[in-house]
Design an enzyme around this catalytic site. Structure first.
Site, PDB file in Angstrom:
ATOM      1  N   ASP A   1       0.816  -1.225   0.000  1.00 33.64           N
ATOM      2  CA  ASP A   1       0.000   0.000   0.000  1.00 33.64           C
ATOM      3  C   ASP A   1       0.846   1.270   0.000  1.00 33.64           C
ATOM      4  O   ASP A   1       0.317   2.369  -0.181  1.00 33.64           O
ATOM      5  CB  ASP A   1      -0.933   0.005   1.215  1.00 33.64           C
ATOM      6  CG  ASP A   1      -2.030  -1.053   1.080  1.00 33.64           C
ATOM      7  OD1 ASP A   1      -2.297  -1.500  -0.045  1.00 33.64           O
ATOM      8  OD2 ASP A   1      -2.605  -1.427   2.120  1.00 33.64           O
TER       9      ASP A   1
ATOM     10  N   ARG B   1      -5.245   6.217  -2.705  1.00 28.84           N
ATOM     11  CA  ARG B   1      -3.794   6.275  -2.521  1.00 28.84           C
ATOM     12  C   ARG B   1      -3.102   6.994  -3.692  1.00 28.84           C
ATOM     13  O   ARG B   1      -2.024   7.561  -3.525  1.00 28.84           O
ATOM     14  CB  ARG B   1      -3.216   4.887  -2.306  1.00 28.84           C
ATOM     15  CG  ARG B   1      -3.717   4.246  -1.021  1.00 28.84           C
ATOM     16  CD  ARG B   1      -2.820   3.133  -0.535  1.00 28.84           C
ATOM     17  NE  ARG B   1      -3.575   2.126   0.182  1.00 28.84           N
ATOM     18  CZ  ARG B   1      -4.005   2.232   1.446  1.00 28.84           C
ATOM     19  NH1 ARG B   1      -3.752   3.320   2.141  1.00 28.84           N
ATOM     20  NH2 ARG B   1      -4.690   1.265   2.000  1.00 28.84           N
TER      21      ARG B   1
END
Ligand code: S3P
Length: 428
Positions: free
Chosen positions: A314, A387
């Site tokens: 991530d 993100r």
């Protein structure tokens, strides 16, 4: 009309932060609270839309969920079983909600349906359909993608070797295993985050762990817990990487999740040349939590591959975003999974960084981004991915001129307060 935001370059990053609770842990504590006996009290629950979807699914399954304000969430567990929902369960953008809740619903004595937004509707679900079907559930899908229709059953234990390294799949099968008859084992090809295992233990389940293999005996009862959820380290990564861009920066993050399966970004930034101090360390419900301080001195280079890629999955978007400003660049390999996240993150990063004037190579399984580049502000798009939105906001801090970020509101999926928090620690 897509929301857009203008980002100005910065001179420095400095300050002290405390972040809302980790998204991965918030999902898992909420789901297990729904199965436990008694009232679970969670402090510092994630403020992201993803975790709100987990809570609304729990409500639709008959759990009483009280959001008390200030990050406090109380969940009345249903112990012996959930209630059949009266409509399709909406997971929004949240793959975690759909995959992990699928493991629980596979074991209920009713049929339920899962839907998601356009992005989630494109994401692979065969990875949970396959093991849960082998355990005895019947699951219909759109060719391995949502929507899912799950006909629950009395499940049989399974010994499952996961073909992809995915913590969501691991947790999904362990949650199904908790409700199955017999002892379930899950083996992963590479170590992934272990919050599912730690959360099960926190709620009183016994599990066994050896190397990359976890075992759980079925039909154990869970007990409600009281917990404060540590700050989200994947969210912290955006601020830490922003600070790492400036030689004079100093950023302290308190109450931060430091679980070793999640904190690889700290090791990487330290190995690249940032100075990172751990100022305190505690364990809460099996999770390591502490205060860290980063002082930057410029980032050198990194090649990220194999198990390190899985550990940083991530954080790769923000690492790619700072890569052009490093001394020797960053190469990311073995990251094909990035193509099936909330967006095709490899393509989205390549498009935005190129729009800002960066030179890079887009690879099938990653990116090769040379260092010592000068970027200029441009129009970049989040691809609807939280993100990616936050990564471009970080890249914009060292660009020349202003950057227009379209689809900026995607950040709310994990951290709605992102842009105001960034403003608080950025010096312009
Ligand atoms: C997560 C696992 C990872 C990660 C996601 C959250 C989790 O996904 O990318 O943001 O909480 O287990 P995969 O399980 O698909 O690798």
């Amino acid at each position: 009309m897509r929301n857009e935001i203008i980002l100005q370059p910065a001179r420095n990053v400095a300050g002290t932060l405390r972040l809302p609770g980790d998204k991965s842990i918030s999902h898992r504590y909420a789901l297990l609270a729904g199965l436990a006996e008694g009232r679970t009290v969670l402090e510092n629950f994630s403020t992201g839309e993803d975790c709100a979807h987990t809570l609304s699914c729990l409500r639709a399954l008959g759990c009483q969920v009280d959001e008390m304000g200030g990050g406090r969430v109380e969940i009345e567990g249903r112990g012996s079983g959930l209630a059949a929902p009266s409509a399709a369960l909406d997971c929004g953008n949240s793959g975690s909600t759909m995959r992990m809740l699928a493991g629980i619903l596979a074991a209920q004595n009713f049929t339920s349906e899962f839907v998601g937004d356009a992005s989630l509707s494109r994401r692979p679900m065969a990875r949970v359909i396959e093991p849960l079907t082998a355990m005895g559930a019947r699951i219909a899908s759109n060719d391995g993608r949502p929507p899912l229709r799950i006909s629950g059953a009395k499940l049989r234990a399974i010994d499952y070797k996961m073909p992809v390294a995915s913590a969501q799949v691991k947790s999904s099968v362990l949650f199904a295993g908790l409700l199955a008859e017999g002892e379930t084992f899950v083996e992963e090809p590479l170590a992934t985050r272990d919050h599912g295992e730690l959360a099960l233990q926190a709620f009183g389940a016994e599990i066994t762990r050896a190397r990359n293999r976890v075992g759980i005996t079925g039909e154990q009862r869970l007990r409600a817990i009281q917990a404060r959820i540590p700050g989200d380290v994947s969210t912290a990564a955006f601020f830490l990487c922003a600070a790492a861009l400036f030689p004079e920066s100093s950023l302290t993050i308190e109450d931060l999740l430091l679980n070793p399966t999640r904190a690889a970004v700290l090791d990487l930034l330290a190995a690249m040349g940032a100075r990172i101090l751990t100022l305190s360390l505690e364990v809460h419900n099996g999770e390591l939590v502490g205060t860290v301080k980063l002082e930057a001195g410029g980032l050198k280079s990194a090649i990220i591959s194999g198990a390190q890629t899985a550990a940083l999955i991530d954080e790769l978007p923000v690492l790619a975003a700072v890569a052009p400003y490093t001394e020797e660049g960053i190469e990311i390999r073995d990251a094909r999974e990035l193509r099936v996240k909330e967006s095709d993150r490899i393509a989205a990063l390549a498009a935005g960084l190129r729009a800002m004037g960066a030179e890079l190579e887009e690879l099938d399984d990653g990116l090769r981004i040379p260092g010592r580049q000068k970027l200029r502000g441009a129009r970049v798009d989040s691809a609807g991915d939280h993100r990616i939105a936050m990564a471009f906001a970080v890249a914009a801090l060292r660009a020349e001129g202003e950057t227009t970020l379209t689809g900026a509101d995607a950040a709310a999926v994990s951290y709605p307060e992102f842009f105001s928090t960034l403003d608080r620690v950025v010096e312009r």
